[in-house]
Design a protein around this motif. Structure first.
Motif, PDB file in Angstrom:
ATOM      1  N   VAL A 437       8.073  -9.622  11.470  1.00  0.00           N
ATOM      2  CA  VAL A 437       7.813 -10.677  12.440  1.00  0.00           C
ATOM      3  C   VAL A 437       6.499 -10.481  13.189  1.00  0.00           C
ATOM      4  CG1 VAL A 437       9.034  -9.581  14.372  1.00  0.00           C
ATOM      5  CG2 VAL A 437       8.951 -12.089  14.197  1.00  0.00           C
ATOM      6  N   ARG A 438       6.022  -9.222  13.314  1.00  0.00           N
ATOM      7  CA  ARG A 438       4.772  -8.967  14.050  1.00  0.00           C
ATOM      8  C   ARG A 438       3.572  -8.760  13.137  1.00  0.00           C
ATOM      9  NH1 ARG A 438       5.634  -4.279  18.248  1.00  0.00           N
ATOM     10  NH2 ARG A 438       6.947  -3.387  16.596  1.00  0.00           N
ATOM     11  N   MET A 439       3.755  -8.987  11.848  1.00  0.00           N
ATOM     12  CA  MET A 439       2.628  -8.854  10.928  1.00  0.00           C
ATOM     13  C   MET A 439       1.654 -10.012  11.119  1.00  0.00           C
ATOM     14  SD  MET A 439       2.438  -6.187   8.966  1.00  0.00           S
ATOM     15  CE  MET A 439       1.393  -6.748   7.643  1.00  0.00           C
ATOM     16  N   PRO A 440       0.355  -9.742  11.168  1.00  0.00           N
ATOM     17  CA  PRO A 440      -0.638 -10.823  11.289  1.00  0.00           C
ATOM     18  C   PRO A 440      -0.610 -11.733  10.064  1.00  0.00           C
ATOM     19  CG  PRO A 440      -1.616  -8.674  11.767  1.00  0.00           C
ATOM     20  CD  PRO A 440      -0.274  -8.405  11.182  1.00  0.00           C
ATOM     21  N   ASN A 441      -1.026 -12.976  10.250  1.00  0.00           N
ATOM     22  CA  ASN A 441      -1.050 -13.936   9.144  1.00  0.00           C
ATOM     23  C   ASN A 441      -1.830 -13.415   7.946  1.00  0.00           C
ATOM     24  OD1 ASN A 441       0.363 -15.597  10.832  1.00  0.00           O
ATOM     25  ND2 ASN A 441      -1.307 -17.059  11.175  1.00  0.00           N
ATOM     26  N   GLU A 442      -2.899 -12.677   8.235  1.00  0.00           N
ATOM     27  CA  GLU A 442      -3.774 -12.199   7.164  1.00  0.00           C
ATOM     28  C   GLU A 442      -3.031 -11.308   6.175  1.00  0.00           C
ATOM     29  OE1 GLU A 442      -7.911  -9.568   6.699  1.00  0.00           O
ATOM     30  OE2 GLU A 442      -7.034  -9.997   8.680  1.00  0.00           O
ATOM     31  N   TRP A 443      -2.005 -10.584   6.659  1.00  0.00           N
ATOM     32  CA  TRP A 443      -1.333  -9.596   5.811  1.00  0.00           C
ATOM     33  C   TRP A 443       0.141  -9.912   5.563  1.00  0.00           C
ATOM     34  CZ3 TRP A 443      -5.084  -6.761   3.983  1.00  0.00           C
ATOM     35  CH2 TRP A 443      -6.209  -6.504   4.777  1.00  0.00           C
ATOM     36  N   ILE A 444       0.618 -11.019   6.090  1.00  0.00           N
ATOM     37  CA  ILE A 444       2.051 -11.283   6.061  1.00  0.00           C
ATOM     38  C   ILE A 444       2.609 -11.376   4.642  1.00  0.00           C
ATOM     39  CG2 ILE A 444       1.730 -13.792   6.205  1.00  0.00           C
ATOM     40  CD1 ILE A 444       4.572 -11.811   7.844  1.00  0.00           C
ATOM     41  N   HIS A 445       1.794 -11.844   3.694  1.00  0.00           N
ATOM     42  CA  HIS A 445       2.283 -12.021   2.323  1.00  0.00           C
ATOM     43  C   HIS A 445       1.924 -10.866   1.393  1.00  0.00           C
ATOM     44  CE1 HIS A 445       3.849 -15.989   3.069  1.00  0.00           C
ATOM     45  NE2 HIS A 445       2.698 -16.380   3.594  1.00  0.00           N
ATOM     46  N   HIS A 446       1.200  -9.885   1.901  1.00  0.00           N
ATOM     47  CA  HIS A 446       0.906  -8.688   1.099  1.00  0.00           C
ATOM     48  C   HIS A 446       0.743  -7.481   2.025  1.00  0.00           C
ATOM     49  CE1 HIS A 446      -3.663  -9.194   1.681  1.00  0.00           C
ATOM     50  NE2 HIS A 446      -3.120 -10.290   2.191  1.00  0.00           N
ATOM     51  N   PRO A 447       1.813  -7.078   2.707  1.00  0.00           N
ATOM     52  CA  PRO A 447       1.725  -5.990   3.694  1.00  0.00           C
ATOM     53  C   PRO A 447       1.310  -4.659   3.080  1.00  0.00           C
ATOM     54  CG  PRO A 447       4.017  -6.546   3.237  1.00  0.00           C
ATOM     55  CD  PRO A 447       3.193  -7.606   2.602  1.00  0.00           C
ATOM     56  N   TRP A 448       1.508  -4.478   1.770  1.00  0.00           N
ATOM     57  CA  TRP A 448       1.124  -3.215   1.129  1.00  0.00           C
ATOM     58  C   TRP A 448      -0.385  -2.992   1.133  1.00  0.00           C
ATOM     59  CZ3 TRP A 448       3.363  -7.413  -1.252  1.00  0.00           C
ATOM     60  CH2 TRP A 448       2.554  -8.170  -2.101  1.00  0.00           C
ATOM     61  N   ASN A 449      -1.159  -4.071   1.352  1.00  0.00           N
ATOM     62  CA  ASN A 449      -2.619  -3.942   1.406  1.00  0.00           C
ATOM     63  C   ASN A 449      -3.136  -3.790   2.839  1.00  0.00           C
ATOM     64  OD1 ASN A 449      -3.059  -4.157  -1.361  1.00  0.00           O
ATOM     65  ND2 ASN A 449      -3.138  -6.390  -1.315  1.00  0.00           N
ATOM     66  N   ALA A 450      -2.263  -3.926   3.816  1.00  0.00           N
ATOM     67  CA  ALA A 450      -2.692  -3.879   5.212  1.00  0.00           C
ATOM     68  C   ALA A 450      -3.113  -2.463   5.606  1.00  0.00           C
ATOM     69  CB  ALA A 450      -1.567  -4.369   6.121  1.00  0.00           C
ATOM     70  N   PRO A 451      -4.121  -2.343   6.463  1.00  0.00           N
ATOM     71  CA  PRO A 451      -4.508  -1.017   6.978  1.00  0.00           C
ATOM     72  C   PRO A 451      -3.338  -0.362   7.706  1.00  0.00           C
ATOM     73  CG  PRO A 451      -6.176  -2.666   7.498  1.00  0.00           C
ATOM     74  CD  PRO A 451      -4.998  -3.415   6.966  1.00  0.00           C
ATOM     75  N   LYS A 452      -3.328   0.931   7.729  1.00  0.00           N
ATOM     76  CA  LYS A 452      -2.234   1.659   8.360  1.00  0.00           C
ATOM     77  C   LYS A 452      -2.109   1.300   9.829  1.00  0.00           C
ATOM     78  CE  LYS A 452      -0.262   6.269   8.853  1.00  0.00           C
ATOM     79  NZ  LYS A 452      -0.441   7.726   8.550  1.00  0.00           N
ATOM     80  N   SER A 453      -3.236   1.077  10.485  1.00  0.00           N
ATOM     81  CA  SER A 453      -3.198   0.737  11.907  1.00  0.00           C
ATOM     82  C   SER A 453      -2.491  -0.592  12.142  1.00  0.00           C
ATOM     83  CB  SER A 453      -4.624   0.672  12.474  1.00  0.00           C
ATOM     84  OG  SER A 453      -5.402  -0.298  11.770  1.00  0.00           O
ATOM     85  N   VAL A 454      -2.680  -1.527  11.225  1.00  0.00           N
ATOM     86  CA  VAL A 454      -2.027  -2.832  11.336  1.00  0.00           C
ATOM     87  C   VAL A 454      -0.522  -2.673  11.150  1.00  0.00           C
ATOM     88  CG1 VAL A 454      -1.792  -5.113  10.283  1.00  0.00           C
ATOM     89  CG2 VAL A 454      -4.064  -4.126  10.616  1.00  0.00           C
ATOM     90  N   LEU A 455      -0.134  -1.856  10.165  1.00  0.00           N
ATOM     91  CA  LEU A 455       1.291  -1.634   9.911  1.00  0.00           C
ATOM     92  C   LEU A 455       1.961  -0.962  11.110  1.00  0.00           C
ATOM     93  CD1 LEU A 455       1.144  -0.421   6.194  1.00  0.00           C
ATOM     94  CD2 LEU A 455       1.928  -2.639   7.019  1.00  0.00           C
ATOM     95  N   VAL A 456       1.280   0.011  11.690  1.00  0.00           N
ATOM     96  CA  VAL A 456       1.841   0.718  12.844  1.00  0.00           C
ATOM     97  C   VAL A 456       2.017  -0.241  14.017  1.00  0.00           C
ATOM     98  CG1 VAL A 456       1.406   2.490  14.571  1.00  0.00           C
ATOM     99  CG2 VAL A 456       0.953   2.965  12.150  1.00  0.00           C
ATOM    100  N   ALA A 457       0.991  -1.067  14.270  1.00  0.00           N
ATOM    101  CA  ALA A 457       1.065  -2.022  15.377  1.00  0.00           C
ATOM    102  C   ALA A 457       2.182  -3.036  15.168  1.00  0.00           C
ATOM    103  CB  ALA A 457      -0.275  -2.739  15.546  1.00  0.00           C
ATOM    104  N   ALA A 458       2.446  -3.382  13.890  1.00  0.00           N
ATOM    105  CA  ALA A 458       3.494  -4.366  13.583  1.00  0.00           C
ATOM    106  C   ALA A 458       4.864  -3.726  13.467  1.00  0.00           C
ATOM    107  CB  ALA A 458       3.156  -5.094  12.285  1.00  0.00           C
TER     108      ALA A 458
END
Length: 660
Positions: A437-458
Motif C-alpha cells: 500500500v505504501r509503494m510509490p506508483n513508479e515501483w508498484i507493479h515491479h517492486p523487485w526492481n525498486a531500490p532498497k531504500s524505497v522498499l524499506v520506506a514502504a
C-alpha cells in the motif's frame, strides 16, 4: 372449465418469468407443475462453487415468490437422480407433457438426452425450447456446412442471419396441477445450496449483488441508460462499474439474451438518429461480447470434448508443467507479480474479477507457469460468482492458444507492462495487496526492481512479507519458447511416424512444417420431418476429419508462412475420436484418465479453502464424464442425427487474434 392437459415445466438455468418460452408453452393449455430438481451427484466435477450456489439459492427464492403470486409455487426437490424425480412428479399429477429450455454444456447434453429418450419411451411428450441463445448451435455453419472454428467468421455469419423477434410474455395466471402433496419435495433452504460455514462469507456477496430476474431487468436498464455509451472507453478499467455486470444473471437465465440484444439495438438506432457516432463503437463492442457468449455454446455443442482438452489436436504434445506448488501460489495470490496477485485475491474474496483481469491472470498461469489450462478453468469454475462452463472453456482455450484464432503460442504478456496500462496509479493493486500500500506508483507493479531504500520506506521485505517473483520474466520467456518448440517437434515427429511409408523428401518436408490440427464437423443437416423444430439436436460425429493447416515456426510470431501443399498427405483418414458426440457415443474414448495431463490435482488447501470446498472434490479427474458418456452410449441412441430435447463472455473484450 379445466383442461385435462397437465404439463411439468422443468426449470434449470432459466430462472425467470418473462420471455421464458418453455413456461409460455406450458401455460397455454391446462394446469402446470413448475419444478426445480437439485441433483449434486449429476454435476460431477462441475459441482458449483460457493458463490455460484449462493446466487442460485437467491434466484430460486425470487422465482418461487413470482410463481406463487401467479397461483402456482415452485416445487423444489433434492435427489440422487433427476429422472426418478421427474417420474415421481409425472405420476403424482398425471402429467402428459414435460417442457424445458435447452442447455448446451457436456453435463446437460448427456443428462437431457437420457431423460428425453426414456420419458418418450414411456409415452410422455417432451419438448424443449431455445431460451438461452440468439441462434441455436446447429443453425450456423460456413459455406460448406462445417462448424466454425474462428470467432470473427462465426459472428460475421450470425450478423447476416435473422433473429427471432417473438417475445414470450409473462403469464397473468397459472393453474396449479393437483396431486402435488404426494411429491417428496423440500424447501429451498433444504436443498443444501449453502451450509452454515459459508453463510458469513456469503453475507458479503449480498452487499454488492441482488440476484433474481426482476433485478436483472433493473441492471440492464441502468447499464443501457448510464454506462453503455462509454462502454468502449471504460471497459478497460479494472475498478468500478465499467461493464454491464450481467453475466451472472445471464448464466442463471434470469434475463433473456434476446431481450438484451433488442434493448441495445433499440438504443443504437436512437443514437444513430441523434448522430451520436461516438457511441457506435461501444454498442459494437458490447454486441461482440454477446457474440462471444453465443460462440462459447456453439463450440461446446459442436466440439463436446473441449471441456477437457484443446480444440487444436497439436496440444496433445504440449509439455505442460504439473507443478502443484506453483498452482497453489497462483491461487493464493502469492506469485510476486502484484497485478496477478491482486486479481487472484479479489477473486477469492468476492467471487468476481473484471474480464481484463481474468485474461491477465489466466495468461500468466499458462504462459509464465506452463500449468495446464484445464486446472485454471476448473478453479475459475469453483470460485467465480458468474461461473459459466462454456464461457470458461472458451476463455481458457483462447488465452492458452488452444483455438485457431487464440493468442499466439509464443505470446508472453508482461504483468508489469499490463499494470502500467490498466492500473497506472496502482490503486487496484493497493486495494487488494495491503503489503504494497505504501509503494510509490513508479515501483508498484515491479517492486523487485525498486531500490532498497524505497522498499524499506514502504515496509516491503521481499521474500518475507511479500514474495519475490515466482519466475523471472526472462526465464519464463525461455521456458515458453522451449515448450512451443518441443510441441511442434513432437507433433511433426508424430506426423512422420503416421505416414511411415512416405518417401524421404516428403518426410523432410513434414519435419519442416508446423500444421494446425483443426477438427472439422458437419453441422448443417436437414431436420427430421418427425421432429419438432423446437427440439434440441444432438451434435453429430459423422463426416468428421482433421483439417490440417500448414504453417511454419514463423507463423507463431505473426510473420508470413512459407506455402506448402501437403494438406492431402497429412489429412487424417479416420474419424477423430475427439469430436465424438457427448450424448451419442463414447466407444472411441478409451484413453486412460490416469495418463491425462488434464486431470486436475487435489491440492492442499488452506483452511479457508477447505471450508468453502469441503462438500465436494473440486479437483476431480474427468473420469466422471467418461462414465456418463458410457452410460449414454448404453441407451442405444439412434446413430443418425436427430432432433431431440435435451455465460463470462458477456463483459469481455476480445484479446488480439492469433496472427497466423
Amino acid at each position: 372449465m379445466n383442461s385435462p392437459n397437465k404439463t411439468i415445466i422443468w426449470f434449470r438455468r432459466d430462472l425467470r418469468i418473462e420471455d421464458n418460452p418453455a413456461l409460455a408453452a406450458a401455460v397455454k393449455d391446462g394446469s402446470v407443475l413448475p419444478v426445480f430438481i437439485w441433483c449434486p451427484s449429476e454435476e460431477g466435477e462441475f459441482y458449483p462453487g460457493r458463490a455460484s450456489r449462493w446466487w442460485l439459492k437467491q434466484s430460486l427464492t425470487q422465482l418461487n415468490q413470482s410463481l406463487k403470486s401467479l397461483g402456482c409455487p415452485l416445487v423444489t426437490m433434492r435427489t440422487e437422480s433427476t429422472l426418478p424425480a421427474l417420474l415421481q412428479c409425472i405420476d403424482a399429477i398425471g402429467a402428459t407433457r414435460v417442457v424445458y429450455n435447452n442447455l448446451y454444456d457436456p453435463v446437460s447434453l448427456v443428462r437431457d438426452h437420457k431423460i428425453k429418450t426414456q420419458l418418450m419411451a414411456l409415452g410422455v411428450s417432451v419438448q424443449s425450447f431455445n431460451a438461452d441463445l440468439l441462434y441455436e448451435p446447429w443453425e450456423v455453419s460456413d459455406e460448406n456446412g462445417h462448424a466454425f472454428t474462428n470467432f470473427s467468421a462465426y459472428w460475421e455469419k450470425c450478423k447476416d442471419l435473422p433473429i427471432d423477434s417473438v417475445t414470450s410474455l409473462p403469464p397473468w395466471k397459472l393453474v396449479a396441477a393437483t396431486g402435488v402433496d404426494v411429491i417428496h419435495r423440500c424447501s429451498i433452504e433444504d436443498l443444501g445450496l449453502e451450509n452454515e460455514s459459508e453463510k458469513s462469507s456469503n453475507a458479503l456477496l449480498s452487499r454488492g449483488w441482488s440476484p433474481g430476474w426482476s433485478n436483472a431487468n433493473i441492471m440492464l436498464d441502468e447499464f443501457v441508460e448510464r454506462h453503455l455509451a462509454e462502454y468502449a472507453k471504460n471497459r478497460r478499467k479494472l475498478e468500478g462499474t465499467t461493464t454491464s455486470l450481467l453475466s451472472p444473471y445471464l448464466h442463471f437465465g434470469e434475463i433473456s439474451v434476446k431481450k438484451i440484444y433488442r434493448t441495445v439495438r433499440t438504443k443504437q438506432i436512437q443514437w444513430a438518429k441523434d448522430d451520436m457516432s461516438e457511441a457506435e463503437e461501444s454498442v459494437d463492442l458490447f454486441l461482440r461480447s454477446i457474440g462471444l457468449r453465443e460462440y462459447s455454446r456453439y463450440l461446446c455443442f459442436n466440439f463436446p470434448f473441449t471441456h477437457e482438452r484443446s480444440l487444436l489436436g497439436n496440444f496433445r504434445h504440449y509439455p505442460w508443467q504439473s507443478d502443484e506448488g506453483q498452482f497453489k501460489s497462483w491461487r493464493q495470490g502469492r506469485t510476486g507479480y502484484p497485478l496477478v496477485d491482486a486479481g487472484m485475491r479479489e477473486l477469492w474474496a468476492t467471487g468476481w474479477i473484471h474480464n481484463k483481469t481474468r485474461v491477465i491472470v489466466a495468461s500468466f498461469f499458462v504462459k509464465f507457469l506452463l500449468l495446464p489450462w484445464t486446472w485454471g478453468m476448473k478453479y475459475f469454475w469453483d470460485t467465480l460468482l458468474d461461473a459459466d462452463l462454456e464461457s470458461d472453456i472458451l476463455g481458457w482455450q483462447y488465452v492458452s492458444g488452444s483455438l485457431p484464432d487464440g493468442h499466439e503460442l509464443n505470446r508472453l504478456d508482461s504483468p508489469e507492462v499490463q499494470g502500467h496500462n490498466f492500473d497506472p496509479d496502482g490503486e487496484y493493486v493497493r486495494s487488494w495487496i495491503p503489503e504494497l500500500v505504501r509503494m510509490p506508483n513508479e515501483w508498484i507493479h515491479h517492486p523487485w526492481n525498486a531500490p532498497k531504500s524505497v522498499l524499506v520506506a514502504a515496509g516491503v521485505d521481499l521474500g518475507v512479507n511479500y514474495p519475490k517473483p515466482i519466475v523471472d520474466i526472462n526465464t519464463a520467456r525461455e521456458r515458453l519458447d522451449d515448450a512451443v518448440s518441443l510441441m511442434w517437434k513432437l507433433d511433426r515427429t508424430s506426423r512422420v511416424a503416421k505416414f511411415g511409408g512416405t518417401d524421404e523428401v516428403v518426410a523432410d518436408n513434414l519435419m519442416e512444417i508446423n500444421t494446425l490440427e483443426i477438427p472439422v464437423v458437419i453441422v448443417k443437416k436437414e431436420a427430421s420431418c418427425t421432429s419438432s423444430s423446437f427440439d434440441q439436436r444432438v451434435p453429430s460425429y459423422y463426416n468428421v476429419k482433421n483439417n490440417s493447416r500448414n504453417i511454419t515456426p514463423r507463423d507463431v510470431d505473426g510473420q508470413r508462412p512459407i506455402q506448402a501443399n501437403l494438406n492431402n498427405q497429412v489429412e487424417t483418414s479416420k474419424m477423430n475420436e475427439d469430436t465424438l458426440s457427448t450424448a451419442e457415443s463414447s466407444s472411441g474414448r478409451k484413453r486412460s484418465i490416469s495418463d491425462s495431463l488434464y486431470a486436475v490435482p487435489n491440492p492442499k488447501f488452506s483452511s479457508a479453502e477447505e471450508n468453502s470446498l469441503k462438500e465436494h472434490d473440486s479437483y476431480a479427474s474427468v473420469g466422471s464424464f467418461v462414465r456418463k458418456w458410457q452410460e449414454a452410449d448404453k441407451l442405444g441412441a439412434d446413430k443418425e442425427e436427430e432432433d431431440i430435447d435435451v455465460q463470462s463472455c458477456i463483459d469481455g473484450d476480445r484479446p488480439s487474434k492469433r496472427s497466423s
